[in-house]
Scaffold this motif. Structure first.
Motif, short mmCIF file in Angstrom:
data_model
loop_
_atom_site.label_atom_id
_atom_site.label_comp_id
_atom_site.label_asym_id
_atom_site.label_seq_id
_atom_site.Cartn_x
_atom_site.Cartn_y
_atom_site.Cartn_z
N TYR A 189 -27.42 46.47 20.73
CA TYR A 189 -28.54 47.39 20.83
C TYR A 189 -28.02 48.76 21.26
N GLN A 200 -35.74 54.83 22.15
CA GLN A 200 -36.00 53.39 22.28
C GLN A 200 -34.76 52.63 21.79
N ARG A 201 -34.53 51.48 22.41
CA ARG A 201 -33.39 50.68 21.97
C ARG A 201 -33.64 50.14 20.58
N ASP A 202 -32.57 50.04 19.81
CA ASP A 202 -32.69 49.62 18.42
C ASP A 202 -31.53 48.70 18.08
N THR A 203 -31.80 47.69 17.26
CA THR A 203 -30.74 46.79 16.84
C THR A 203 -29.77 47.54 15.95
N PHE A 204 -28.48 47.29 16.20
CA PHE A 204 -27.43 48.00 15.47
C PHE A 204 -26.56 46.97 14.75
N ARG A 252 -31.75 58.39 20.44
CA ARG A 252 -32.63 57.24 20.34
C ARG A 252 -33.34 57.04 21.67
N TRP A 286 -29.13 52.96 22.28
CA TRP A 286 -30.14 53.96 22.56
C TRP A 286 -29.48 55.11 23.33
#
Length: 524
Positions: free
Chosen positions: A74, A94-98, A92, A76
């Motif tokens: 994740y 918000q946390r985001d799947t990477f 970012r 951000w």
């Protein structure tokens, strides 16, 4: 964006946040009075107020990751330095799947990332199976990809794809460290403080991981881990610790050597013995090594980008230069009437092949090629008396080897380099202290000696866009100490004073202006 809201390249911190990092409250107040905002976020999505409340972000530790059937990364925060691994330079919130690693043909499954090490400028991703991926700013070779180019998306480091299986990674400000399954240690990046541990020069850059030779000693075969500070490195086991890099107390060794280029171990009891008596080699009389010649070489090599104000033309070839250096060092240029009126000066009767060495002597005070009669003739034309004496000593032996070779001295000979206040007619910038005192200066000296001023006078900063005066939230007496160091390589006023408050103010200013040598002299 106002001047008070500008951010420093690579750190991406506003001036207000930097002042709070260094504890300079008067400067912070002055910045806020001039429009700096406590609630303005930097590229890492944190404000100056966040800096006051916390000096580090929480660390998340996931245990038993090996039992996971699937791992996810994740991300951000700020991606200003490409260290989030995303091609688009966007923050970012918000946390985001990477997931951009794809599949691993060797294991016939998706690449599983189980450890991430991130610095301000780059990131290393350690995958199950021993592969390592890197992204971020490539300056100095910190990414280990064989180039200094920036890499917005993670790319595998070749040597860990087939030859070596990596089990640990660590990141410093400008370098990376790797530990393999077979207990081999590798490093890459800049070696400015010896943090690569490869016995290289501090000017060297290693673009692909290079093995560090750790001495055979106790605990060598049981190395468990590695770690990096900004400018130093650590290799450790349960019984021994090797450290190397910048030695200002963080390595656990005795003071003396400012840079330790090879892994050096000391037993914890030995390196932490607070009751140890000082020895003769470490009695506080150590003299900080001068960087003036190195800085003058940098100024000459990068003259075209570092505020040149004159161009010398020899046989049609153009050499950008600086009036201050030429007139301070060379009688010919001091007496040349065209120096104050023309931007281009044509030098007849000289060789464009030998002139770069003459120019190097003018800037640095040394001779970099074989002596010759032609070189002596050019030195005579430019009235470089010390260089003439040097070349004449070789001429007596028909320019064969002279033992011992004569020393090359500065021309004119003196103990210092430049004097602040001299050649005020050539000043092209004025520094203002917080109490309003003006200090006429020369950009070429400031930019050659300080990375802070190199960034400040870059065209992306407000100060680099035609301003003639720059305000610093620093007291006048401290600015004078800084200028004595920048111009004359002198820090006598710091080393001889017993005023701890004044020394502290100098240390804060030196830290803010990225003057490591001045800061080191104040700590001794």
């Amino acid at each position: 964006m106002s001047k008070s809201q500008r951010k420093v390249v690579e750190s991406n911190f506003s001036a207000l946040r930097r002042s709070l990092i260094h504890g300079d409250i008067p400067e912070a107040i002055a910045l806020m009075k001039n429009g700096a905002l406590l609630h303005q976020t930097d590229n890492d999505d944190h404000t100056a107020l966040d800096q006051i409340l916390s000096d580090r972000q929480p660390r998340f530790v996931f245990s038993n990751y090996e039992v996971f059937c699937k791992s996810e990364v994740y991300v951000w925060g700020s991606n200003a330095n490409h260290n989030l691994g995303m091609e688009v330079l966007e923050s970012r919130a918000q946390r985001d799947t990477f997931d951009c690693f794809g599949s691993d043909p060797a294991q016939n499954e998706q690449v599983q990332i189980y450890y991430v090490s991130m610095s301000e400028n780059h990131t290393l991703f350690l995958a199950r199976g021993g592969k390592v991926y890197s992204c971020g700013r490539g300056l100095g070779g910190r990414l280990g990809l064989g180039t200094e180019e920036n890499r917005p998306e993670p790319k595998p480091i070749p040597c860990f794809e087939t030859t070596h299986k990596c089990v640990a990674v660590a990141t410093g400000a400008d370098h990376s460290l790797f530990l393999t399954e077979s207990k081999m240690i590798f490093s890459c990046g800049r070696n400015e403080y010896g943090q690569l541990g490869c016995s290289l020069d501090t000017t060297d850059r290693v673009l692909t991981p290079r093995e560090i030779q750790v001495g055979q000693g106790r605990g060598f075969n049981s190395i468990e881990g590695i770690a990096c500070g900004p400018f130093h490195s650590i290799i450790y086991s349960s019984s021994v610790m090797y450290t190397f890099g910048r030695n200002e107390g963080q390595l656990g060794h005795k003071r003396g050597e400012e840079v330790i280029k090879e892994p050096k171990s000391e037993h914890p009891r030995e390196c932490c013995d607070c009751n140890q008596e000082p020895d003769e080699e470490n009695d506080g009389s150590h003299v900080t090594q001068s960087t003036m010649k190195k800085d003058m070489a940098f100024l000459l090599e990068n003259a075209e980008e570092l505020s040149p104000d004159i161009t010398l033309i020899v046989e049609g070839k153009r050499f950008p230069a600086h009036r201050l250096i030429l007139m301070e060092r060379c009688e010919y240029f001091r007496n040349l009437s065209e120096m104050n009126s023309k931007a281009d000066i044509v030098l007849d009767g000289m060789s464009h092949q030998i002139f770069p060495h003459i120019l190097r002597y003018v800037y640095m005070g040394d001779w970099s090629t074989d002596p010759s009669r032609q070189a002596k003739e050019f030195a005579e034309k430019l009235h470089l008396m010390q260089l003439i004496k040097y070349l004449a000593a070789w001429e007596l032996s028909d320019f064969s080897v002279v033992q011992p070779a004569p020393d090359v001295l500065l021309d004119p000979p003196r103990s210092g380099w430049f004097v602040h206040g001299a050649w005020s007619s050539l000043a092209d910038i004025t520094l203002l202290s917080r109490d309003g005192k003006e200090f006429p200066c020369h950009k070429c000296i400031l930019m050659a000696r300080s990375e802070y001023f190199r960034v400040m006078f870059d065209s992306t900063w407000l100060e680099g866009q035609g301003k003639e005066k720059v305000s610093l939230a620093i007291a006048a007496d401290v600015i004078q100490v800084v200028l004595d160091y920048l111009y004359g390589d002198s820090h006598v006023s710091v080393s001889e004073t017993n005023n701890s408050t004044f020394i502290s103010q100098v240390l804060v200013a030196a830290d803010q202006l990225l003057l490591n040598q001045l800061k080191a002299s104040g700590r001794k």
